[in-house]
Design a protein around this motif. Structure first.
Motif, mmCIF file in Angstrom:
data_model
loop_
_atom_site.group_PDB
_atom_site.id
_atom_site.type_symbol
_atom_site.label_atom_id
_atom_site.label_comp_id
_atom_site.label_asym_id
_atom_site.label_seq_id
_atom_site.Cartn_x
_atom_site.Cartn_y
_atom_site.Cartn_z
ATOM 1 N N ALA A 215 -30.910 0.046 116.339
ATOM 2 C CA ALA A 215 -31.841 0.290 117.411
ATOM 3 C C ALA A 215 -32.225 -1.165 118.225
ATOM 4 N N GLY B 276 -30.172 -1.448 121.197
ATOM 5 C CA GLY B 276 -30.503 -0.764 122.157
ATOM 6 C C GLY B 276 -29.800 0.814 121.942
ATOM 7 N N ILE B 277 -29.248 1.153 120.689
ATOM 8 C CA ILE B 277 -28.471 2.092 120.591
ATOM 9 C C ILE B 277 -29.758 3.231 120.075
ATOM 10 N N PRO B 278 -29.451 4.467 120.761
ATOM 11 C CA PRO B 278 -30.478 5.564 120.469
ATOM 12 C C PRO B 278 -30.309 6.121 119.368
ATOM 13 N N ARG C 147 -29.982 9.869 118.953
ATOM 14 C CA ARG C 147 -28.871 10.736 119.619
ATOM 15 C C ARG C 147 -27.444 10.591 118.872
#
Ligand SMILES: Nc1ncnc2c1ncn2[C@@H]1O[C@H](COP(=O)(O)OP(=O)(O)O)[C@@H](O)[C@H]1O
Ligand SMILES: [Mg+2]
Lengths: 300, 249
Positions: free
Chosen positions: A187, A190-192, A195
């Motif tokens: 996270a 910046g990884i969602p 999703r």
């Protein structure tokens, strides 16, 4: 010798289908440390989507690669949607709950699909429509090659290669590996995370859906409980290979398929299921993390 | 709002602000009404003993924890309780405690993950070259599995990776932890360099003396509360602070 090789080839065909299912178990475990008990039932859904597509969309009237491709696409899509919904509505709300709650929910979802399937599709076995008519077997030396079996192997291989490419060569795949390593650190990149978890479920489910079609082609009797034993064996294959490890799942599944084929040929088909668990116990006795598994520190 | 006043307020506006923030882990009250400001362009350090709540503060900024009450403002906008990836997209990167390296991937892949939200390929390449300039060791190890790096190299990778997002606020959680003095010195020099090129830095350290040497402003955290703060030069001279936090008698 020829006969032995023949059984090996049969076993690889069966193992390739196990592999398609085992991959979904292992990916979901890798990313959520969750055994998705409903995964075998998603495979069953794939087979039924193929059944209805063959029957009611007229695919069975024009058997061939086109019809088979269309059925595969529909089954994969339908299974992916099912996988998405299962994660989104059954597992995600429990993301912060104790592991045991999620496990019980997984069993619940599985039962829901199995008995829901019996109500909607009917409990009787159905005959899978003919989506593809294989030509005559041909010979390589003294080996008789069954075209359908080769096709099933080829399709499995293409799908597995596709999955490997996604996991190891794309940005989404890199994100999947990051999330399965550590949610918080992923996270922070910046990884969602949610999703990416959805994508993982959808990919795994799509492969299980494809497996449903391939099994329908080769062993054409399908029923709503078909995913129970078949799914369990694919799960065992994933554990044998080292759960969480994608390559391990494929190796475990091929091993399982070949072993099963040899047991049926030289022993008795009654023992084929017992064998799966025999292998599991043996391998785990000597390699508790599975063939390619690495024991990772349990997260608290 | 008229633009004249908003420009004026932007000048004096801190890049980050905590307003009376409380954070709980279940029954544990980890941050007890913390208020703080980080001025744009500065290095601010948050020091305090183990368990004081330093990492909790950074996790609350990055959205890994949701404050039970109070507000976290980034450039005047509330970010409390927002999703972590959205907070990263706003320009806040964190090199977490323990470095958070993806040991199952190569150094190159770790750096690429740092730029996950960016699409400007050429600029990403420039930033990567810049990271290599700052940390030549990272370049040497590019195709190696990140898990095989030494502690110092991993810390350099963690900072380099955080820079790949081109953050305006860089959060560093104990970058000196477990490293040899020469390596710590090198890393701190680079923190200063990064700050000089325009990145605001919030530096969490147990090694207070060292952190205050490079920071413009320092806050001391003790069991979830800010107990002292001021320009580092002044704070590091105060006899009470030296006694209590810098290990002097
Ligand atoms: N995941 C957690 N669950 C419960 N308590 C925690 C957790 N993380 C930290 N704490 C507690 O919160 C307090 C602050 O911890 P932390 O922010 O990690 O301190 P620091 O970074 O200053 O060493 C400590 O008392 C710690 O035990
Ligand atoms: Mg800490």
């Amino acid at each position: 010798m020829t006969e032995f090789l023949q059984h090996i080839i049969n076993g690889l065909g069966l193992g390739a289908i196990y592999a398609l299912i085992a991959l979904g178990y292992t990916m979901v475990f890798g990313i959520l440390q969750l055994i998705n008990f409903a995964h075998g039932d998603v495979y069953m859904l794939g087979a039924f989507i193929g059944y209805y597509a063959g029957r009611y969309l007229g695919l069975a009237n024009v058997p061939g690669l086109g019809s088979l491709g269309a059925a595969l696409a529909l089954a994969m899509l339908g299974a992916a949607v099912a996988g998405y919904l299962i994660e989104r509505f059954a597992y995600r709300p429990l993301r912060k709950s104790p592991r045991i709650n999620v496990l019980i929910t997984a069993v619940g979802v599985s039962l829901l699909l199995e008995f829901g399937g019996q109500i909607i599709f009917g409990a009787d076995p159905k005959f899978f429509p003919t989506l593809y008519v294989p030509g005559e077997p041909f010979m390589i030396g003294t080996l008789q090659m069954n075209r359908l079996q080769l096709l099933v192997l080829a399709i499995s291989l293409v799908l597995m290669t596709g999955l490997r490419t996604i996991i190891f060569k794309t940005k989404t795949g890199r994100a999947m590996r990051a999330v399965s390593f550590n949610h918080d650190n992923a996270a922070l990149m910046g990884i969602p995370v949610d999703r990416i978890i959805s994508v993982t479920f959808m990919l795994g489910s799509a492969l299980a859906g494809a497996a449903g079609i391939l099994v329908g082609l080769t062993y054409p009797k399908i029923d709503p409980l078909m995913g129970v034993m078949f799914g369990l064996k694919a799960f065992v294959a994933a554990v044998v290979g080292g759960i969480g490890n994608v390559t391990g799942a494929v190796i475990g599944a091929l091993l399982m398929g070949v072993a099963e084929s040899l047991v049926i040929a030289y022993w008795a088909s009654t023992y084929r299921d017992a064998l799966a668990f025999g292998i599991l116990i043996l391998i785990l006795l000597f390699k508790p993390a599975g063939l390619l598994g690495t024991h990772r520190q349990e997260k608290v | 709002m008229n633009s004249g006043t908003s420009n004026l307020s932007a000048l004096s506006q801190p890049i980050l602000e905590f307003r009376n923030v409380n954070v709980h882990y279940g029954a544990i009250h980890a941050l007890k009404g913390v208020s703080l400001k980080v001025e744009t362009g500065k290095i601010v350090t948050l020091v305090g003993a183990n368990g004081a709540g330093k990492s909790t503060t950074l996790r609350a900024i990055s959205g890994l924890l949701k404050p039970s009450s109070g507000d976290v403002l980034f450039r005047g906008q509330s970010i409390a309780g927002q999703r972590t990836d959205r907070i990263v997209a706003l320009g806040i990167s964190q090199a977490p405690e323990g470095r958070g390296i993806f040991a199952n991937m190569t150094v190159a892949e770790n750096l690429e993950l740092g730029a996950y939200l960016r699409k400007d390929k050429e600029e990403i390449e420039n930033d990567r070259a810049h990271v290599f300039e700052l940390f030549p060791r990272v370049k040497e190890r590019l195709w190696q599995s990140a898990g095989t790096l030494s502690g110092g190299e991993q810390q350099m990778l963690a900072i380099g990776r955080a820079l790949m997002a081109r953050p305006s606020l860089l959060l560093l959680d104990e970058p000196s932890l477990g490293l040899a003095p020469q390596i710590i010195e090198r890393i701190f020099e680079i923190i200063v360099k990064v700050n000089r090129s325009g990145t605001t830095v919030l530096l969490v350290e147990q090694n207070a003396l060292l952190a205050m040497e490079i920071a413009h402003y320092a806050l001391v955290l003790e069991t979830g509360k800010v107990v002292a703060e001021g320009p580092s030069v002044e704070l590091s001279r105060s006899p009470e602070i030296r006694k209590a936090y810098l290990g002097e008698d």
